[in-house]
Design a protein around this motif. Structure first.
Motif, mmCIF file in Angstrom:
data_model
loop_
_atom_site.group_PDB
_atom_site.id
_atom_site.type_symbol
_atom_site.label_atom_id
_atom_site.label_comp_id
_atom_site.label_asym_id
_atom_site.label_seq_id
_atom_site.Cartn_x
_atom_site.Cartn_y
_atom_site.Cartn_z
ATOM 1 N N HIS A 367 -41.242 -1.717 -8.668
ATOM 2 C CA HIS A 367 -40.436 0.004 -8.516
ATOM 3 C C HIS A 367 -39.436 1.014 -7.407
ATOM 4 C CE1 HIS A 367 -43.831 0.957 -11.370
ATOM 5 N NE2 HIS A 367 -44.870 1.192 -10.440
ATOM 6 N N ALA A 368 -38.749 0.337 -6.396
ATOM 7 C CA ALA A 368 -37.996 0.069 -6.009
ATOM 8 C C ALA A 368 -36.669 0.212 -6.673
ATOM 9 C CB ALA A 368 -38.753 -0.492 -4.481
ATOM 10 N N THR A 369 -36.805 -1.138 -6.962
ATOM 11 C CA THR A 369 -36.616 -1.474 -7.920
ATOM 12 C C THR A 369 -34.885 -0.687 -8.551
ATOM 13 O OG1 THR A 369 -36.188 -4.312 -7.152
ATOM 14 C CG2 THR A 369 -34.699 -3.942 -8.652
ATOM 15 N N ARG A 370 -36.284 -0.454 -9.445
ATOM 16 C CA ARG A 370 -36.019 0.431 -10.924
ATOM 17 C C ARG A 370 -35.198 1.496 -10.043
ATOM 18 N NH1 ARG A 370 -38.304 3.630 -13.631
ATOM 19 N NH2 ARG A 370 -36.935 3.240 -15.386
ATOM 20 N N ALA A 371 -35.904 2.379 -8.474
ATOM 21 C CA ALA A 371 -35.474 3.114 -8.336
ATOM 22 C C ALA A 371 -34.229 3.146 -7.846
ATOM 23 C CB ALA A 371 -35.931 3.916 -7.131
ATOM 24 N N ASP A 372 -33.408 2.338 -7.492
ATOM 25 C CA ASP A 372 -32.063 2.297 -6.801
ATOM 26 C C ASP A 372 -31.917 1.656 -8.085
ATOM 27 O OD1 ASP A 372 -30.704 1.604 -4.416
ATOM 28 O OD2 ASP A 372 -29.898 -0.253 -5.369
ATOM 29 N N LEU A 373 -31.717 0.777 -9.402
ATOM 30 C CA LEU A 373 -30.751 0.667 -10.193
ATOM 31 C C LEU A 373 -30.592 1.853 -10.699
ATOM 32 C CD1 LEU A 373 -32.523 -2.562 -11.402
ATOM 33 C CD2 LEU A 373 -29.631 -2.178 -10.628
ATOM 34 N N LEU A 374 -31.526 2.991 -11.743
ATOM 35 C CA LEU A 374 -31.634 4.601 -11.784
ATOM 36 C C LEU A 374 -30.660 5.141 -11.304
ATOM 37 C CD1 LEU A 374 -35.419 4.637 -12.969
ATOM 38 C CD2 LEU A 374 -33.339 4.871 -14.519
#
Length: 416
Positions: A367-374
């Motif tokens: 979820h942290a990775t998705r948050a950063d990419l978004l």
């Protein structure tokens, strides 16, 4: 602190595993080995300040511990079946030379890390019997009550005896698989220190990462030709080198791309790079690298760049491609996607990350990775939701602080 007291502390770290391992071989009982070794060190605390540190502290401790073990067996054998068995298994031969004692330490390590034991028992037993950590230290490390940790170690010893787990180095055909199990235990110890879990503990437990490195150095000395041992040691060193820059003064985890690289430990990096180069030479000679060697090589690329903008992301993605062929786990795929984002952009990486959602829904780093990419794509609203989920799942206080700051920096109204 007197010179003798300092010597006891130093010798404890250097000789504990050797003494316990020698006693375990001679008496065939981990309880006797541990108790007699502890009594020998207690005797050293009493006598060395007055008598002076002996010329060969390890030999003095082994001799003293052996005598105490024999005394204990004689004293308890009539009342305790456990000690009767130990007495019958007692090896009356004189101690073997140093090389054989090194083999004793290998036997001890493989016994503590036997796959018949639960992983939590392997961790605790290795830290106690090989590392020499006290029960309170181990209990604090894994956030359990001291009594519970004591029971865990007691049960592990009992299972070793009841199951007849052999006190030996595995056969040649079993050795690779068993070594990988030992390395997994050491890496778990390191990871618990590197990113400690629990709300009431330090976010980085340097004493645990240092202990994991020390034990891996021991394995490296005993198995100098094993590539994965060298790879794990290199990996630990290159990660530990970043320790001074990983947490800000305010207690927030600092991401790799934001760290002060001038604060990294140059000596640890140099040692880690040397080990990686050694394995590259072996790979050039046709020896395929294993998982830890590839992870070490990835970290060598990161630590070779003086600035994050100088990072060779194409090389990192190529290394992850090698790793995926060995370990096609979703976590490896997630880490590869993070590197792909730097090479091909966040949109390509996000598509790869989203394909992992079913397998990593409970993993905070997903979820942290998705948050950063978004965030990088300007999609603040779904980024905020992903940050919220990552914060909910994260178990490290410094990481939670970092995620919270990044979430709070998002624009109030963003794309969907």
């Amino acid at each position: 602190m007197s010179d003798a007291e300092e010597a006891v502390i130093r010798v404890h770290r250097e000789e504990w595993a050797r003494v316990v391992a020698a006693l375990a071989r001679r008496f065939g009982d981990l309880d006797i080995a541990e108790e007699a070794a502890a009594e020998a060190f207690a005797t050293a605390v009493e006598r060395w300040p007055a008598d002076g540190v002996p010329p060969s502290p390890g030999a003095w401790l082994t001799t003293t511990a052996t005598r105490k073990a024999i005394d204990r067996i004689r004293r308890e054998s009539k009342r305790d079946d456990k000690h009767k068995e130990a007495r019958m298994g007692y090896d009356d031969d004189p101690p073997e030379p140093l090389g054989a004692i090194d083999d004793d330490r290998l036997r001890l390590i493989f016994t503590c890390c036997h796959p018949a034991l639960a992983m939590e028992s392997r961790l605790a037993l290795t830290l106690r019997m090989v590392g020499g950590l006290t029960m309170p230290e181990i209990a604090r490390a894994f956030l359990v009550a001291e009594s519970a940790m004591g029971q865990r170690i007691t049960r592990a010893k009992a299972k070793i005896k009841a199951a007849g787990i052999p006190y030996r180095v595995p056969s040649a055909e079993d050795l690779p698989a068993r070594v990988s199990g030992v390395l997994a235990v050491l890496f778990l110890i390191f990871n618990e220190g590197y990113l400690a879990t629990g709300p009431d503990t330090d976010p980085v437990r340097h004493e645990l990462t240092a202990e994991a490195i020390r034990l891996t150095r021991l394995i490296r000395a005993l198995l100098p030709d094993d590539g994965e041992v060298a790879g794990l040691l290199a990996l630990m060193l290159l990660i530990e080198a970043r320790h001074p820059a990983r947490v800000s003064a305010g207690g927030e985890l600092v991401a790799l791309d934001e760290q002060d690289r001038g604060a990294w430990d140059a000596a640890l990096i140099a040692e880690g790079h040397r080990l990686v180069r050694e394995r590259l030479v072996a790979a050039a000679a046709g020896v395929a690298p294993g998982r830890y060697q590839i992870l070490a090589a990835i970290n060598a690329v990161h630590t070779s760049a003086r600035d994050v903008r100088d990072t060779d992301w194409s090389q990192i993605v190529a290394l992850y491609d090698q790793l995926v062929r060995l370990d096609a786990s979703p976590v490896v795929a997630l880490n590869r996607a993070i590197a792909v984002a730097e090479l091909d952009g966040p949109e390509v990486a996000l598509a790869a990350v989203d394909r992992l959602g079913d397998k990593l829904a409970g993993y905070h780093a997903y979820h942290a990775t998705r948050a950063d990419l978004l965030r990088r794509l300007g999609r603040s609203r779904p980024s905020r939701a992903a940050y919220d989920r990552a914060i909910e799942l994260a178990g490290n206080t410094a990481e939670t602080a970092s995620l919270t700051r990044r979430r709070d920096q998002l624009a109030p109204d963003g794309g969907t």
